[in-house]
Write a protein that holds these residues in place. Sequence first.
Motif, PDB file in Angstrom:
ATOM      1  N   PHE A  13       0.818  -1.203   0.000  1.00 33.87           N
ATOM      2  CA  PHE A  13       0.000   0.000   0.000  1.00 33.87           C
ATOM      3  C   PHE A  13       0.860   1.265   0.000  1.00 33.87           C
ATOM      4  O   PHE A  13       0.477   2.290  -0.578  1.00 33.87           O
ATOM      5  N   SER A  14       2.027   1.209   0.639  1.00 29.55           N
ATOM      6  CA  SER A  14       2.881   2.385   0.783  1.00 29.55           C
ATOM      7  C   SER A  14       3.726   2.676  -0.450  1.00 29.55           C
ATOM      8  O   SER A  14       4.217   3.797  -0.619  1.00 29.55           O
ATOM      9  N   GLN A 168      -8.283  -0.996  -1.263  1.00 29.50           N
ATOM     10  CA  GLN A 168      -6.927  -0.660  -0.840  1.00 29.50           C
ATOM     11  C   GLN A 168      -6.058  -0.289  -2.030  1.00 29.50           C
ATOM     12  O   GLN A 168      -5.276   0.671  -1.965  1.00 29.50           O
ATOM     13  N   SER A 172      -4.344   3.366  -2.476  1.00 24.86           N
ATOM     14  CA  SER A 172      -2.890   3.509  -2.491  1.00 24.86           C
ATOM     15  C   SER A 172      -2.449   4.485  -3.578  1.00 24.86           C
ATOM     16  O   SER A 172      -1.480   5.235  -3.397  1.00 24.86           O
ATOM     17  N   SER A 175      -3.442   7.934  -2.342  1.00 26.65           N
ATOM     18  CA  SER A 175      -2.487   8.358  -1.319  1.00 26.65           C
ATOM     19  C   SER A 175      -1.275   9.020  -1.953  1.00 26.65           C
ATOM     20  O   SER A 175      -0.784  10.056  -1.478  1.00 26.65           O
TER      21      SER A 175
END
Length: 322
Positions: A13-14, A168, A172, A175
């Motif tokens: 996700f990061s 998710q 991501s 984000s």
Amino acid sequence: MALKIVFMGTPAFSVPTLSAVVAAGHQVVCVYTQPPRAAGRRGLTLTPSPVQAEAERLGLEIRSPLSLRDPAAIDALRALDADVAVVVAYGLLLPQAALDTPRHFCLNGHASLLPRWRGAAPIQRAIEAGDATTGMMVMRMEAGLDTGPVAITREVAIGASETAGELQDRLSQISASAMVEALAQLEAGKLAFEDQADLATRTGRTPIYAKKIDKAEAHIDFGGDGAAIARRINAFSPFPGAWTMVDFGTGPERVKILRAVAAEGRGGAVPGELLDDAFTVAAGTGALKLLDLQRAGGKPMTAETLLRGAPLAAGAVVNGLR
């Protein structure tokens, strides 16, 4: 001028955020991530985190301390002389001493519409609760859990049968763009924050703790409301994976349910009873249609494909087999 950034993150996700920050021209002076974990059937292989793999590809310095409470770890972090720390699903709590090391502050990418769903599992709990929307927020970190003021909000709708894994993946990417926007505003001296108390008053959102998922929650017994059960199934897909017991004629076996949607019920049916030959299942109230499943040792497949090889007739009962 480009910002000097310490990046902190661990799961897949990061990764889009790390990649986007580098692509935006910022100087990532170090990447902090969780240490490699044992993997493989016997747990004998140490596997680096997705963030470590990306950082290696980008040629960035990597650190994996077990804790940031050691004064030596804080000194090492401070010596990086970063303008800002970018934190996305790092997995370690940052004590106040760590939060105070960047010249400006630590920015966190959080996957919910704060102050709703503070905590460990905001994506899953939003789906499970039946929220119509969720989103990504960039917030300034404080010592409290997800309590800091918010700078950037990106709201998205949650699909009727969207799984946590799918949501998710979408978040991501959001984000990444939200964090790059926040850093651009910081460079320009225009990054502004809204306190979460004011945010709650303006939006009507109240704080709810998104507790960590217990694997015991993933056992589906069909005794509750059909729509709520379908949401839980989607929230727990792919991990930990909702499951029930099904007998395809060779004895009960554990089957993962990977996607479901609410359906019309039928009076007189017992919870777990199949209402048709397409995996529509009666619940305590209403019903739900199972869309994607996975037998033990098998691959994920649609209910149609599974039933083609192992048919079940209407009237059969799952998870309570009679």
